[in-house]
Structures are given as C-alpha cells and as structure tokens.
Scaffold this motif. Sequence first.
Motif, PDB file in Angstrom:
ATOM      1  N   HIS A   1      -7.120  -1.689   4.980  1.00 46.30           N
ATOM      2  CA  HIS A   1      -6.510  -0.874   5.582  1.00 46.30           C
ATOM      3  C   HIS A   1      -6.607   0.577   5.271  1.00 46.30           C
ATOM      4  CE1 HIS A   1      -3.040   0.826   7.814  1.00 46.30           C
ATOM      5  NE2 HIS A   1      -2.478   1.074   6.851  1.00 46.30           N
TER       6      HIS A   1
ATOM      7  N   HIS B   1       0.920  -1.013   0.109  1.00 49.09           N
ATOM      8  CA  HIS B   1       0.025  -0.057  -0.085  1.00 49.09           C
ATOM      9  C   HIS B   1       0.970   1.219  -0.008  1.00 49.09           C
ATOM     10  CE1 HIS B   1       0.842  -0.442   4.297  1.00 49.09           C
ATOM     11  NE2 HIS B   1       0.177   0.627   4.574  1.00 49.09           N
TER      12      HIS B   1
ATOM     13  N   ASP C   1       5.671   4.596   5.226  1.00 49.00           N
ATOM     14  CA  ASP C   1       6.440   3.443   5.704  1.00 49.00           C
ATOM     15  C   ASP C   1       6.551   2.030   5.035  1.00 49.00           C
ATOM     16  OD1 ASP C   1       4.101   3.276   6.731  1.00 49.00           O
ATOM     17  OD2 ASP C   1       4.461   1.716   8.086  1.00 49.00           O
ATOM     18  N   HIS C   2       5.849   2.202   3.766  1.00 46.96           N
ATOM     19  CA  HIS C   2       5.986   0.959   2.849  1.00 46.96           C
ATOM     20  C   HIS C   2       6.299   1.526   1.402  1.00 46.96           C
ATOM     21  CE1 HIS C   2       3.590  -1.991   5.592  1.00 46.96           C
ATOM     22  NE2 HIS C   2       3.582  -0.781   6.190  1.00 46.96           N
TER      23      HIS C   2
ATOM     24  N   ASP D   1      -0.357  -3.909   5.834  1.00 48.28           N
ATOM     25  CA  ASP D   1      -0.984  -3.624   7.044  1.00 48.28           C
ATOM     26  C   ASP D   1      -2.630  -4.038   6.889  1.00 48.28           C
ATOM     27  OD1 ASP D   1       1.298  -2.477   7.758  1.00 48.28           O
ATOM     28  OD2 ASP D   1       0.376  -0.447   7.573  1.00 48.28           O
TER      29      ASP D   1
ATOM     30  N   HIS E   1       1.100   4.028   2.196  1.00 44.94           N
ATOM     31  CA  HIS E   1       1.802   4.728   3.102  1.00 44.94           C
ATOM     32  C   HIS E   1       3.330   4.668   2.920  1.00 44.94           C
ATOM     33  CE1 HIS E   1      -2.106   4.263   5.996  1.00 44.94           C
ATOM     34  NE2 HIS E   1      -1.903   5.342   5.409  1.00 44.94           N
TER      35      HIS E   1
HETATM   36 ZN    ZN Z   1      -0.187   1.477   6.564  1.00 44.95          ZN
END
Ligand code: ZN
Length: 453
Positions: free
Chosen positions: A161, A61, A65-66, A184, A63
């Motif tokens: 998510h 996804h 942090d990904h 997530d 975000h």
């Molecule tokens: Zn996330």
Amino acid sequence: MKLRFLGATGTVTGSRYLISDDKHRLLVDCGMYQGVKTLRRRNWAAFPVDPHTIDAVVLTHAHIDHSGYLPALVKNGFKGTIYCTKGTHELCKVLLPDAGFLQEEDAKYAFRKKYSKHTKPEPLFTEKDAWEALKHFQSLHYHETFEPVKGFHVTFTPAGHILGSSCVHVHHKAADKTIVFSGDVGRQNDIIMRPPEPIQKADVLVCESTYGDRLHSEVDPETELATIIKRTAGRGGIVLIPAFAVGRAQMLLYVIHKIMGEGRIPKLPVYLNSPMAIKATEIFCRHHKEHKLTAEQCGTIDENTKFVRKVEESIELDAARYPCVIISASGMASGGRVLHHLKTLLPNERNSIVFAGFQAPGTRGDALVNGAESVKIHGEYWPVKADVFNLDSLSAHGDYQEILEWLEQGNLRPLTVYVTHGELVASDLMRRRICEKFEWDVEVPELFDEVEV
Ligand SMILES: [Zn+2]
C-alpha cells in the motif's frame, strides 16, 4: 482469545482493533477519525479501553487514520511498546509530529475565532506529545516473528500500500489461532509498490473494503495524466494535484517525470508544495529496496522536482500564472497548503484539479469530484470553474476485484472474515463478494462488537 472492533466500522478511518486473552491486551492500529464532523468528534471521546491496561500496540502502516491517535494514547497513560516495520517508523517520525502541530494550530485558530465552546480550546495532543509517543516505537523487519506480549506471536508481511505497510499476523499460542489484519491492501499492479504478499494461513481475517463497491478505471493512468497535463498546459493553465503526502505524491512525481522524459507532455516546472511530502519523498527514496523504483529513478525525481519548503515560497508559487504542475497536500483537500492553491485556481476554467485517490464523504475532495459548483474554503465560497478529475486508477488501495484476487493467491481457509475499513455499502458489497466466491463465513462488524476467536 477475544477480538474487539474499536474503529473503522462503517467508515474508512479510525482503525483500532483490540485482541485480548485473560492476561493481556494487544492493540492493532491506533488511528484517528477523519472526514465528517460526527466522526472527527469521536477522536475526543475517552478511548474505549483504559490506555494503562493495553500492553502493546502493533501498527499496519503509518497513515494517520491508522497511527494518528498514538500520541493521545501515550498522553492518557499507555506505557508499552509500539511495534511496526522500519518504513512505518520512519514515516511516523514525520507524520505524528506534524499531526500534533496541526492540532495545536487548530486549537489556536478556534481560540482566535472564538468558535469553541471552551474558553481556552486545547489540542487533542501536541507536537511534543507526538515525540513522546515516538520514544515507545520499536521497528522490525518483515517476516521476523516477535512476541509483543506473552503468548501473542506477531509477524509483518508486505501489504503493497505504502512504504512500510504490512499485514499483521497474530498467532495466539494457547488458543492455537491466527488472526490476520489486512491493513490497507495495495494494488496488484501498482506503479511504485510491489503487490501485496498472499496470506498463507489465517483462522480469522480482518479485511479492508475501501473499494468494496467499485472497480478502478481500466484506463492507463499515465495516458490519462498525460492527456490532462497536455491539454491544460496548451490553454495556459495550471494542473493542481491534491495528493496524500505519503505514497501517492511520490508515485505522481515518478509518473510525471517519466512522461515528460518520454516527450508525452511539454517540459513544465513540477512543484512539490508540502514540507511533509518532501520529507516522505526523501524517506521513500532512501528505502528504494522496498519498492519498485531504482536509486536512479529516485534520483530523477530529486533532480527535476522543485521542492517548496518555506511558507514564503508557497505564497510566491500561488501567484504563478504560467503552465506548471503543483502537487500539494492534503489529498482530500481537507487542509494544508493545497487550500490556498484551490482558492486561486478553482475560479479559472484554464486550470485542472486532479484528485488521485479515495475521497471520504464529507471532505472538499468528495464535493469537488461529485461536481460541486462552489466550495467553502477559509469561511468563503469559491466558484468551481476549473476542470476537476478523479483519477482513482492512481489509488493506493486495491479494488474489490484485486482484493479477491489477492485472497485467492493465498492458501486460505479462514473460519471467519470480518470486513471493515469501508463505507457501509462498500463493506456490505465486499462481504457478499467474498461470501459468494469462497463460501466463507463473512461478517461486517459494528462499532464495539466483540467476538470470541
Ligand atoms: Zn493507508
């Protein structure tokens, strides 16, 4: 086939996993580290695998942090394609250039304040680098199997998510093994997202554990939010909600307008003060078939929210002294426009600050929800007089009970589960819980561990 853990071990950020066979290397997620400085410093280390040698990237996804390290990966020589769902692609077009812009701003600030040990601090990547990385993107539908590199067959299934979020299923033909990355995992009963789709087949599962040590409160978030807003407005205060621009900001807008429409809170102006959250809201509403809200409900958000785009408007809003609700990023109060509002609103007991999700250790959000008496913002300490709430019932992550329920819904007999994406205690508790319930082999890997699948 080999699986190597290049991030999100013992922490909730920096998701990066490498799958390889004799000929090919496939990277699943390419996240940035966030939170405490020792973690953020890892963003600056050379990528553990030469980016030239990675054939393709697949994303769970959008975000940061990904996905946030992608511009640096491309800048450092990655030449392949980055695969993701359509929703993830749309959101990355907003998130990655913004991350590049922030990197440039940070470098300029460090130069001005002379706090960098470099004479001319360089950003990790620029906005231009982000647009360059976006040229490598290719989007696919859920359930559409594709072959990013020869021999690896990949499918996305909905993870519930955020918009576009997916579990990534990688089937290696020669080994006849399937590794599933949970990404997530959303909630079983989220207000705006449909529940994560159960996994039907996996030999190895890499599972997140953000809430491996906690259950979300059972209190109805609408009631909780209504009580806080009503009480704060009643004493003439302002409700400030630091929220993740992508996902929770949209959910909060929906809930606030709903309870206002039902007469459960007074009619107050609702501001969304984050250019990125505004763009994410537009994307979210355009893709209304992918979540629970109808076009009409999205229309209500659009009509009744005051969108604060320009910096001057944000400064003007900061001077407001009448009851209202302000949603502003970032969600853990680690940066962004919300900091200006915090400086204004924290020192007054009339106001309320409402956090709406996981607060990583080391962030201001974490300090505030743990009762800090003052917080440092822009080099100065600000007293905390306002009420501070942490409504983790609004979280976009399932708690351990929801994850166990989700695993139980699938027809799963994985050989091994690797628990990642959690603080050490959370991951270990999740390991124990999965182990006790299913009697599977469950491990918590360490950074750079490599396993044979
Ligand atoms: Zn996330």
